[in-house]
Structure formats: C-alpha cells, structure tokens
Write a protein that holds these residues in place. Sequence first.
Motif, PDB file in Angstrom:
ATOM      1  N   TYR A   1      35.777 -44.532 -80.923  1.00  0.00           N
ATOM      2  CA  TYR A   1      37.170 -44.913 -80.630  1.00  0.00           C
ATOM      3  C   TYR A   1      37.335 -45.375 -79.187  1.00  0.00           C
ATOM      4  O   TYR A   1      37.950 -46.389 -78.910  1.00  0.00           O
ATOM      5  CB  TYR A   1      38.094 -43.724 -80.917  1.00  0.00           C
ATOM      6  N   SER A   2      36.796 -44.617 -78.253  1.00  0.00           N
ATOM      7  CA  SER A   2      36.851 -44.994 -76.847  1.00  0.00           C
ATOM      8  C   SER A   2      35.434 -44.908 -76.282  1.00  0.00           C
ATOM      9  O   SER A   2      35.028 -43.877 -75.751  1.00  0.00           O
ATOM     10  CB  SER A   2      37.794 -44.067 -76.066  1.00  0.00           C
ATOM     11  N   PRO A   3      34.653 -45.976 -76.422  1.00  0.00           N
ATOM     12  CA  PRO A   3      33.241 -45.920 -76.017  1.00  0.00           C
ATOM     13  C   PRO A   3      33.081 -45.727 -74.509  1.00  0.00           C
ATOM     14  O   PRO A   3      33.586 -46.532 -73.719  1.00  0.00           O
ATOM     15  CB  PRO A   3      32.694 -47.284 -76.459  1.00  0.00           C
ATOM     16  N   ARG A   4      32.419 -44.639 -74.125  1.00  0.00           N
ATOM     17  CA  ARG A   4      32.271 -44.369 -72.695  1.00  0.00           C
ATOM     18  C   ARG A   4      31.104 -43.436 -72.446  1.00  0.00           C
ATOM     19  O   ARG A   4      30.591 -42.776 -73.355  1.00  0.00           O
ATOM     20  CB  ARG A   4      33.555 -43.783 -72.116  1.00  0.00           C
ATOM     21  N   LEU A   5      30.742 -43.359 -71.194  1.00  0.00           N
ATOM     22  CA  LEU A   5      29.665 -42.477 -70.733  1.00  0.00           C
ATOM     23  C   LEU A   5      30.214 -41.652 -69.579  1.00  0.00           C
ATOM     24  O   LEU A   5      30.686 -42.205 -68.587  1.00  0.00           O
ATOM     25  CB  LEU A   5      28.465 -43.306 -70.259  1.00  0.00           C
ATOM     26  N   ARG A   6      30.159 -40.326 -69.728  1.00  0.00           N
ATOM     27  CA  ARG A   6      30.583 -39.442 -68.638  1.00  0.00           C
ATOM     28  C   ARG A   6      29.347 -38.968 -67.893  1.00  0.00           C
ATOM     29  O   ARG A   6      28.359 -38.561 -68.505  1.00  0.00           O
ATOM     30  CB  ARG A   6      31.352 -38.226 -69.181  1.00  0.00           C
ATOM     31  N   PHE A   7      29.409 -39.031 -66.575  1.00  0.00           N
ATOM     32  CA  PHE A   7      28.301 -38.568 -65.755  1.00  0.00           C
ATOM     33  C   PHE A   7      28.458 -37.062 -65.519  1.00  0.00           C
ATOM     34  O   PHE A   7      29.457 -36.620 -64.945  1.00  0.00           O
ATOM     35  CB  PHE A   7      28.279 -39.314 -64.415  1.00  0.00           C
ATOM     36  N   GLU A   8      27.490 -36.287 -66.003  1.00  0.00           N
ATOM     37  CA  GLU A   8      27.582 -34.835 -65.892  1.00  0.00           C
ATOM     38  C   GLU A   8      27.720 -34.406 -64.438  1.00  0.00           C
ATOM     39  O   GLU A   8      27.027 -34.909 -63.550  1.00  0.00           O
ATOM     40  CB  GLU A   8      26.347 -34.178 -66.520  1.00  0.00           C
ATOM     41  N   LYS A   9      28.651 -33.484 -64.213  1.00  0.00           N
ATOM     42  CA  LYS A   9      28.988 -32.975 -62.875  1.00  0.00           C
ATOM     43  C   LYS A   9      29.391 -34.094 -61.913  1.00  0.00           C
ATOM     44  O   LYS A   9      29.396 -33.914 -60.697  1.00  0.00           O
ATOM     45  CB  LYS A   9      27.825 -32.171 -62.282  1.00  0.00           C
ATOM     46  N   GLY A  10      29.701 -35.257 -62.457  1.00  0.00           N
ATOM     47  CA  GLY A  10      30.113 -36.382 -61.622  1.00  0.00           C
ATOM     48  C   GLY A  10      28.971 -37.052 -60.887  1.00  0.00           C
ATOM     49  O   GLY A  10      29.198 -37.937 -60.053  1.00  0.00           O
ATOM     50  N   GLU A  11      27.733 -36.656 -61.195  1.00  0.00           N
ATOM     51  CA  GLU A  11      26.571 -37.176 -60.466  1.00  0.00           C
ATOM     52  C   GLU A  11      26.004 -38.411 -61.173  1.00  0.00           C
ATOM     53  O   GLU A  11      25.818 -38.412 -62.390  1.00  0.00           O
ATOM     54  CB  GLU A  11      25.495 -36.095 -60.359  1.00  0.00           C
ATOM     55  N   VAL A  12      25.731 -39.458 -60.395  1.00  0.00           N
ATOM     56  CA  VAL A  12      25.201 -40.700 -60.967  1.00  0.00           C
ATOM     57  C   VAL A  12      23.808 -40.984 -60.406  1.00  0.00           C
ATOM     58  O   VAL A  12      23.384 -40.376 -59.422  1.00  0.00           O
ATOM     59  CB  VAL A  12      26.144 -41.898 -60.671  1.00  0.00           C
ATOM     60  N   ARG A  13      23.108 -41.900 -61.051  1.00  0.00           N
ATOM     61  CA  ARG A  13      21.750 -42.245 -60.632  1.00  0.00           C
ATOM     62  C   ARG A  13      21.724 -42.758 -59.196  1.00  0.00           C
ATOM     63  O   ARG A  13      22.674 -43.383 -58.728  1.00  0.00           O
ATOM     64  CB  ARG A  13      21.171 -43.304 -61.575  1.00  0.00           C
ATOM     65  N   GLU A  14      20.619 -42.489 -58.496  1.00  0.00           N
ATOM     66  CA  GLU A  14      20.480 -42.889 -57.101  1.00  0.00           C
ATOM     67  C   GLU A  14      20.630 -44.396 -56.944  1.00  0.00           C
ATOM     68  O   GLU A  14      21.222 -44.879 -55.971  1.00  0.00           O
ATOM     69  CB  GLU A  14      19.124 -42.427 -56.551  1.00  0.00           C
ATOM     70  N   GLU A  15      20.142 -45.175 -57.934  1.00  0.00           N
ATOM     71  CA  GLU A  15      20.252 -46.629 -57.833  1.00  0.00           C
ATOM     72  C   GLU A  15      21.724 -47.059 -57.813  1.00  0.00           C
ATOM     73  O   GLU A  15      22.100 -47.992 -57.111  1.00  0.00           O
ATOM     74  CB  GLU A  15      19.545 -47.332 -59.003  1.00  0.00           C
ATOM     75  N   LEU A  16      22.561 -46.365 -58.606  1.00  0.00           N
ATOM     76  CA  LEU A  16      23.982 -46.710 -58.641  1.00  0.00           C
ATOM     77  C   LEU A  16      24.662 -46.286 -57.338  1.00  0.00           C
ATOM     78  O   LEU A  16      25.546 -46.983 -56.835  1.00  0.00           O
ATOM     79  CB  LEU A  16      24.662 -46.053 -59.847  1.00  0.00           C
ATOM     80  N   GLN A  17      24.246 -45.149 -56.784  1.00  0.00           N
ATOM     81  CA  GLN A  17      24.790 -44.730 -55.496  1.00  0.00           C
ATOM     82  C   GLN A  17      24.417 -45.727 -54.397  1.00  0.00           C
ATOM     83  O   GLN A  17      25.238 -46.058 -53.539  1.00  0.00           O
ATOM     84  CB  GLN A  17      24.267 -43.335 -55.127  1.00  0.00           C
ATOM     85  N   GLU A  18      23.190 -46.209 -54.432  1.00  0.00           N
ATOM     86  CA  GLU A  18      22.745 -47.171 -53.433  1.00  0.00           C
ATOM     87  C   GLU A  18      23.544 -48.467 -53.552  1.00  0.00           C
ATOM     88  O   GLU A  18      23.952 -49.070 -52.548  1.00  0.00           O
ATOM     89  CB  GLU A  18      21.250 -47.459 -53.606  1.00  0.00           C
TER      90      GLU A  18
END
Length: 703
Positions: free
Chosen positions: A340-357
């Motif tokens: 219904y609402s396709p999404r991805l939640r990042f556990e504990k709000g933490e994202v991959r280092e590449e995305l942070q960079e």
Amino acid sequence: MLGDDVKRTIQKAYTQFLEAKELKPRYGQKLMVAEIARTLGNIDLDDEGHNITEKNISVVEAGTGTGKTVAYLLASIPLAAHYDKTLVLSTATIALQEQVLHKDLPDLLRQSGLKFSFCLAKGRGRYLCLNKLERVVSDIEDSAAAMYEDEIIAVSSSDKVLYQKMMDKCADGHWDGDRDSWETELDATTWSRVTTDHRQCLGRKCPNIRDCAFYNARAAMDEADVIVANHDLVLADLALGGGAILPAPENSIYVFDEGHHLPDKALSHFASHSRYRGTIRWLGQSEGQWPKQIKAVEELSHFVQLAQPLESRFKECRTIFEEALPLVRDICEDIDVDQYSPRLRFEKGEVREELQEFARKASRALAALHELLEKLHKEIDTLINEESRAVPAQAMETMLNILGSSVSRAEASLSLWQSYKETSFDEKAPWARWVTLHTDSEPLDYEFVSSPVLASGLLNKGLWSRCCGAVVTSATIRALNKFDRFKLRAGLFDNASFEAVPSPFDFSRGELIIPNEAVEANRSFEHTQSLVELLPEIIDKKEGTLVLFSSHAQMSQVYDSMPADINELIHCQGHESKQRMIESHKKRIDRGLGSIIWGLSSFAEGVDLPGDYCKHVIIAKLPFSVPDEPLDAAYSEWIEARGGNAFMEVTVPDASIRLVQACGRLLRTEADSGRISILDKRLISKRYGSAITNSLPPFSRHF
C-alpha cells in the motif's frame, strides 16, 4: 505574583457568568479554575517582562461535561491582562476553533463582566495577495515568474471569471480577502495563484499594502487581548523563531485545548522530506532557465555580479545528485512496490556509510547554493524598496517571486540531507529515517524523510522554556491513569503542574459490556466471524448506534455480511462523507427511527452524538496500533533499546487512550444513558486487560 484583586476578578466573573446563565457551579470546573489560577498566578517577571520561573505550565485533564472551555477562559483572561501578556488560545480542530470564536468567547464577554477583545489568527496562505490577483486579472503571463514546471498552472476560462469577481468584490468592499469567507469553497490550485508566502510577499513595499487582507488581520491581532489560533499555526510560528506570525512566546500565555495532539503535531512540523528525482529536476530547470531570468534585470549590475556563480552552483548540486542515483536505486531495490505504501525504514535511523557520505557532499553544495540564493533574495528585496529603479518594478517583483520559491526549495532539500550526514543512533535524541517510493510518477521517485522520534526537546526549547505560561488541557491526556506518557512526549518540566479533575457525569448510567461470546481479536478470522454473528443480536434496530472498527478491511467484510434489515440502517464510512453520515443519522433518529453509524477511528474522537443519537457504542476490538508506521516503529525501537517493553510502555497505553476516547462517545450530557459493548475478549483474558479497563470511567460493568 497573583494578588487579591486578580483573585476577586476571577471569582466575580465566575459567579456572574453562572448567575447569568442560570447554571450551578460544577466541582471539576471549580477545581480547574483554581488550578490554572494557582499555576499561572506564580509567574515572576523580570524588569524586561520575561518570566524567570519554570513552574507555570498547568496540564489539566478534564472529561466531557466539565465545562473546561469556560474554566480556562475565566482563569487565564484576567491573568494575561494582569501580566500584560497576550492570551493565545490554540485548538487542534476547526470545529472547536469555531465554537470558541463564535460561541464561547462572545458568551463570556456578554455574561461575565470581563472586558477583552479577541480575534482569529490564520497563516498568510489563507489570505488573498491583491498584487498577485491584479497580475492574473491583467493577463500578465505567470509562467515568467515560474521557473519550475510544477509552478506553471494554466488558467481556465472559469477561473478568469472567478478572479475578476474577486477583484470586483474587493473593490466594492464586499470581500475581505479571507479564503474562508469567500462564498464558495475554493480549489487549492485556483487559490494558489492569488496567495503568497513570506518570501514572495513585498511586505510594506507593496503598492496594495493598505488593502492587504493579511496585514489588516495582523493589525487586528496586535490590538487583541485573546488570539484564537490552532496548533499548526503556533508550531509554524515557533519554527520561524517565534513572534513571526503570533506574539513572541515571551509575551504570550498559551492555552492548548485538545492538547493531547500537540506532540504529534510538533513532529510533523520538525520533520524534513525531499523527493530525490524531483530535486534533480528542479536543479536542472533552474540551471537551464537562470540565464534567461537574469536578462530581465540585467541593468542591475551589482545584482547580476552577485548572481554570476549561481548557474554553476545549480549545476554542481545537480551533478552530485545524478551521480548518486545508482546508490539510491541500490538502497531501494528490495522495496515491495505492490504494498500500500512502499517504503524502507532504516533501523534506529542509521543509514549506510555511502549514503551518509553522499549527504555530507550534497549538504555542502546545497548550503552554498542556499546561501547565495538568500543573498540574492535579500538584495532584490532591498532594490525594490529604492525610489530610483534601474528596471521596471514588475521585473523585480518577478525576480523576487522566483528567488523566494528557489530559496524554499533549496532550504527544504538542505534540511533533509543535513539530517542524513551523521546517523549514529542517539539514545537521548533518536531520529527516524525512511524512504518512500512514489510509483505515481514516471520514472518512480524516492522521497527521503527524517524526523525526530520525540518532539520533547524541541517543544521544551522552543515553547515551554520561553513562554510566559501555558495551560494544556484535553479530555484524554493520561494513559493508564498516569501523565507520564504525555510528559515524556511533550518535553514538560518536572515541576509542571498535573491535575485530573472529575467529570460531573454519573457514569453508572452507562453500562460496559463484554459479551460471553466475544472472541480474542488477535484471532483475526474467528473474530470477524464472531462479529458477523454477534452484531445482529446486540444491535437494537430502533435506536441510535455507533459501531467502531480498527480495520477498514474488517469493517467492509462485516458490513457485507449483515442481514438486510440491519444493512439498510447503516451509514457506512467511505460510502458518503463523514458530515453527511452524521446528518443523515440524526435525521433518522429525529423521526423516531433507528440508525447505525458504521465507522473507523475518526468517529472515536470529536464526534458529538448526545441523547438518543447514540444509545449504544459498539467497539469491535481493542484499538492497538500496528507499529508499521515509521515513527511508531522507531519509537518502539527506542523503548526497546533502552531496555523497556514497547508493548507495555507504548502499545498498551496508546490503546487505553483510544479506548477512553471511543467510550467517551456515549455520555455527552448529564442526562445521557446507554451501553458500551466491547467485542474483544482480550480485555478479560490478557494480563494487560485489567490495566486498560481500570483506566476507563466507572461505568456499570457487566463482564
């Protein structure tokens, strides 16, 4: 400090109001008046008029029938006058706002002997921009002021007639420019062409300033003793630093009615979101069209010189986003597009280092872009005000609009990606982050979102620690008979005052029933079958009934399975508007016929069906929320990370509040009576059941 003269003023006003209305004092109402007067009466102001104490927040739970509106108005209006502060009264719903504005305040003014003025506060977007209207009516091509495709709105022939009618009514003095006072409901797209925001407004430099609906409303606010607003407007003002729309918090005493909504409302204001492909698109459009836009003001040599790096700044940002698109696709690869609402939640709000960079790199480029756009916006704003103009005023106004829109877009994107630069889990100030797929666009877009899990720190810093004083009230603030949940989410001080005042209702006039045939609702199939069998047996077809479901699928399935004699009495949510359902239901009851409202959670709060309109409330299941919403899931995750039990600390208390609200639909006046049937056996079969039932009013119980 509260003196005897203010006490006497409050007492006299209360007595005079009751006598004029031929009412008897209510015990809970008297307690509420005294509690607010005591808390706000301890305000201690310094030489600059700022409160130097932290003990002036009063949280009062007051059930239906207490008369809490009269209580907080009678107590807070004299106190606000005593301290020379503005009383800002904020509600969560339009219905309550209108009731206070058109009924309660005028009534109090007539009957209490208190002398005060009041007005309604609205955001700038609710008012007409006469300057924009003139341009539209004069057929000035608005696409010149729209750098982005989504801002170019074709004007239909019917809209042109409408805009001319608006112009005529403004000229004749028959319309004040308030969207809500126009004779018909205005389409959002149609209205967007003739309103503005703070960045595109010419302010005091506008040739129509004397007739400006927004500034005239602001002038009325400056003179008012009481300002009626809503939670969204108060929070929007705080987000702008406070004092931008409403009086500054230091000069205000707030009353938040329906205050239990405040923490969730705050979260929506503090969240950031941005569509990834949409960002690439607007950056590219800006880059491509900027040389053409600058040509219209090329005589402004200093401005043009300042603007020289702008095209390269747009290009730098666009390139960074385009190069990271494969990374975004990779991150979102496993999202189920069919949900219904396709999404991805990042556990504990933490994202991959590449995305942070990427976020760090994008933030640097966006910050440079935003800084330059702000500088240019300020420069053109200054030039418009100069008497000697090198270019026509119209060209500079168009440039102001373009830059205002660009600054807002850059600011939103910058805010989002700054929150993705460093995403290590912070137990004291947790954040939720997720990405939602938008499959309605081609190609599909990725909306990145970031939000604090708790609004507590932001409310504490921006509101509670700054305001002169505040009252928070609602019929449902406590969870499981405790204020702890609200205190945590709202970020209130330990020394805030918390009080639950008793309702005048005789709750023994309401029966609370859990039928023997009830089934545990977590057994989904069996529970639905039990509803199909039970409901025809317990519904009285001659009276007013409200049936509340927690699931749209279950509601529809049970509705389709009802016998014809029940089905013909049902007003089912989704088949007609909520207002139409209530009106049709009341008409049937007024004719002496039976009627059934068949609805979801929106009917469990804020719906007033007194007397015969509702003699039986049927609740299909305990209103547990499934923590699939990113913020709910992140909050539960935070509780667990701290060693807590999310089910017992979040799910059960939240369900208890919703159940209290649902049960509150039965007794709406002191003369009401009826019954509540809860068709979920977990209330008596599970250990947490007793904690939930003990939080309900003392109905006559049959289970």
